[in-house]
Motif scaffolding. Structure first.
Motif, PDB file in Angstrom:
ATOM      1  N   ASP A  25       0.806  -1.211   0.000  1.00 45.71           N
ATOM      2  CA  ASP A  25       0.000   0.000   0.000  1.00 45.71           C
ATOM      3  C   ASP A  25       0.844   1.268   0.000  1.00 45.71           C
ATOM      4  OD1 ASP A  25       1.068  -0.170   2.498  1.00 45.71           O
ATOM      5  OD2 ASP A  25      -0.831   0.046   3.585  1.00 45.71           O
ATOM      6  N   ARG A  26       2.144   1.139  -0.260  1.00 45.50           N
ATOM      7  CA  ARG A  26       3.017   2.313  -0.223  1.00 45.50           C
ATOM      8  C   ARG A  26       4.202   2.112  -1.158  1.00 45.50           C
ATOM      9  NH1 ARG A  26       7.452   3.870   3.218  1.00 45.50           N
ATOM     10  NH2 ARG A  26       7.553   6.134   3.504  1.00 45.50           N
ATOM     11  N   LEU A  27       4.531   3.153  -1.923  1.00 39.35           N
ATOM     12  CA  LEU A  27       5.693   3.135  -2.800  1.00 39.35           C
ATOM     13  C   LEU A  27       6.533   4.374  -2.552  1.00 39.35           C
ATOM     14  CD1 LEU A  27       4.209   2.071  -6.275  1.00 39.35           C
ATOM     15  CD2 LEU A  27       5.851   0.771  -4.928  1.00 39.35           C
ATOM     16  N   LEU A  28       7.834   4.197  -2.590  1.00 38.97           N
ATOM     17  CA  LEU A  28       8.753   5.325  -2.531  1.00 38.97           C
ATOM     18  C   LEU A  28       9.219   5.645  -3.948  1.00 38.97           C
ATOM     19  CD1 LEU A  28      11.044   4.563   0.546  1.00 38.97           C
ATOM     20  CD2 LEU A  28       9.254   6.295   0.366  1.00 38.97           C
ATOM     21  N   LEU A  29       9.125   6.908  -4.333  1.00 39.84           N
ATOM     22  CA  LEU A  29       9.538   7.363  -5.654  1.00 39.84           C
ATOM     23  C   LEU A  29      10.589   8.452  -5.509  1.00 39.84           C
ATOM     24  CD1 LEU A  29       9.251   7.746  -8.765  1.00 39.84           C
ATOM     25  CD2 LEU A  29       7.379   9.343  -8.264  1.00 39.84           C
ATOM     26  N   ALA A  30      11.794   8.200  -6.010  1.00 41.09           N
ATOM     27  CA  ALA A  30      12.824   9.238  -6.072  1.00 41.09           C
ATOM     28  C   ALA A  30      12.693   9.912  -7.430  1.00 41.09           C
ATOM     29  CB  ALA A  30      14.212   8.634  -5.894  1.00 41.09           C
ATOM     30  N   SER A  31      12.327  11.176  -7.420  1.00 42.55           N
ATOM     31  CA  SER A  31      12.053  11.901  -8.656  1.00 42.55           C
ATOM     32  C   SER A  31      12.873  13.181  -8.702  1.00 42.55           C
ATOM     33  CB  SER A  31      10.564  12.242  -8.736  1.00 42.55           C
ATOM     34  OG  SER A  31      10.277  13.018  -9.872  1.00 42.55           O
ATOM     35  N   THR A  32      13.031  13.712  -9.890  1.00 42.76           N
ATOM     36  CA  THR A  32      13.777  14.957 -10.025  1.00 42.76           C
ATOM     37  C   THR A  32      12.976  16.134  -9.475  1.00 42.76           C
ATOM     38  OG1 THR A  32      12.896  15.493 -12.217  1.00 42.76           O
ATOM     39  CG2 THR A  32      14.841  14.076 -12.131  1.00 42.76           C
ATOM     40  N   GLY A  53      -5.242   2.476  -4.436  1.00 45.24           N
ATOM     41  CA  GLY A  53      -5.147   2.376  -2.987  1.00 45.24           C
ATOM     42  C   GLY A  53      -3.714   2.431  -2.487  1.00 45.24           C
ATOM     43  N   ILE A  54      -2.768   2.639  -3.398  1.00 48.63           N
ATOM     44  CA  ILE A  54      -1.347   2.691  -3.039  1.00 48.63           C
ATOM     45  C   ILE A  54      -0.908   4.146  -2.919  1.00 48.63           C
ATOM     46  CG2 ILE A  54       1.004   2.110  -3.764  1.00 48.63           C
ATOM     47  CD1 ILE A  54      -0.213  -0.229  -5.344  1.00 48.63           C
ATOM     48  N   LYS A  55      -0.332   4.488  -1.793  1.00 46.77           N
ATOM     49  CA  LYS A  55       0.166   5.842  -1.588  1.00 46.77           C
ATOM     50  C   LYS A  55       1.611   5.939  -2.072  1.00 46.77           C
ATOM     51  CE  LYS A  55      -2.772   7.139   2.316  1.00 46.77           C
ATOM     52  NZ  LYS A  55      -3.473   8.184   1.529  1.00 46.77           N
ATOM     53  N   ILE A  56       1.951   7.073  -2.652  1.00 44.96           N
ATOM     54  CA  ILE A  56       3.310   7.307  -3.133  1.00 44.96           C
ATOM     55  C   ILE A  56       3.960   8.400  -2.299  1.00 44.96           C
ATOM     56  CG2 ILE A  56       4.746   8.026  -5.074  1.00 44.96           C
ATOM     57  CD1 ILE A  56       2.654   6.951  -6.947  1.00 44.96           C
ATOM     58  N   HIS A  57       5.131   8.101  -1.784  1.00 45.86           N
ATOM     59  CA  HIS A  57       5.924   9.105  -1.075  1.00 45.86           C
ATOM     60  C   HIS A  57       7.050   9.539  -2.001  1.00 45.86           C
ATOM     61  CE1 HIS A  57       7.952  11.303   2.070  1.00 45.86           C
ATOM     62  NE2 HIS A  57       9.062  10.630   1.821  1.00 45.86           N
ATOM     63  N   VAL A  58       7.143  10.834  -2.281  1.00 39.62           N
ATOM     64  CA  VAL A  58       8.117  11.350  -3.243  1.00 39.62           C
ATOM     65  C   VAL A  58       9.327  11.936  -2.527  1.00 39.62           C
ATOM     66  CG1 VAL A  58       8.537  13.027  -5.087  1.00 39.62           C
ATOM     67  CG2 VAL A  58       6.331  11.852  -4.938  1.00 39.62           C
ATOM     68  N   ILE A  59      10.503  11.537  -2.994  1.00 37.33           N
ATOM     69  CA  ILE A  59      11.759  12.150  -2.564  1.00 37.33           C
ATOM     70  C   ILE A  59      12.254  12.958  -3.760  1.00 37.33           C
ATOM     71  CG2 ILE A  59      14.085  11.741  -1.690  1.00 37.33           C
ATOM     72  CD1 ILE A  59      13.095   8.892  -0.915  1.00 37.33           C
TER      73      ILE A  59
END
Length: 216
Positions: A25-32, A53-59
């Motif tokens: 239910d959670r993904l980490l995304l490293a983005s520019t 239903g999956i939350k994305i946390h952006v770095i």
């Protein structure tokens, strides 16, 4: 209602060979930072979460830092824009899949008065030579991001190395902060069109050169 149309060029999606943080239910995304500053992720993520239903946390970091996150296995996905480096890392086995998901181009912006005479340049390299010749203040991200890598490539194409020059400022910041410094200093810089479109009303600068193939 005012609509902003994003013509977003050359960002690429890399899927990591390991999924260290994925828990269903959670993904980490490293983005520019360029993607973040464009406003695209703010539009996409709520819709993705509603659908899956999956939350994305952006770095949000520069391309170089995002790829390092991926190599360490500290993120699930990487969205960056440095194709040759991505292909190299894919070949080395750091990532297992790469997909083109959108594209963006770069533009050279600067003071509306254009003291270096960048408008009408024959190429991006010619524009950089004019900035160098006029000793016009240039603000560089200086952060090993995709934008910074492209800038360095253009200086090389122009046969120049401005590092250490008094008129050349390396701020070590993301795209929005870099263009804000350029606006305050009435300086030149290079940035992606998506960020420009989302922030241009906040800046006292103009696009002075665009459309040359090396900017894509």
């Amino acid at each position: 209602m005012k609509k902003t149309i994003f013509t977003i060029l050359a960002f690429l999606l890399l899927v990591l060979s390991a999924w260290p943080s994925f828990a269903g239910d959670r993904l980490l995304l490293a983005s520019t930072t360029s993607t973040q500053n464009s406003g695209l992720l703010d539009w996409l993520m709520p819709r993705f979460e509603d659908d899956t239903g999956i939350k994305i946390h952006v770095i949000a970091v520069g391309t170089g830092a995002a790829l390092e996150y991926g190599k360490r296995g500290d993120t699930d996905l990487v969205m960056v824009h440095a194709k040759s480096l991505e292909l190299e890392l894919l070949k080395e086995g750091w990532f297992v899949e790469r997909r083109d998901v959108m594209y963006n181009d770069f533009v050279i912006i600067g003071p509306k008065s254009d003291p270096a005479g960048v408008k009408g340049s024959s190429s991006a390299a010619d524009a950089f030579r004019k900035i160098n010749g006029a000793r016009g203040t240039f603000v560089s991200r200086g952060d090993n991001s995709g934008t910074h890598m492209r800038e360095i490539k253009l200086w090389k194409q122009a046969g120049l190395n401005p590092a250490g020059s008094k008129w050349y400022m390396e701020v070590g910041q993301g795209m929005f902060k870099t263009q804000r410094v350029a606006s305050e200093k009435q300086a030149y810089t290079i940035l992606d069109r998506g960020t420009w479109l989302s922030k241009m009303d906040m800046l006292d600068l103009d696009i002075l050169f665009e459309g040359d193939p090396p900017l894509f």
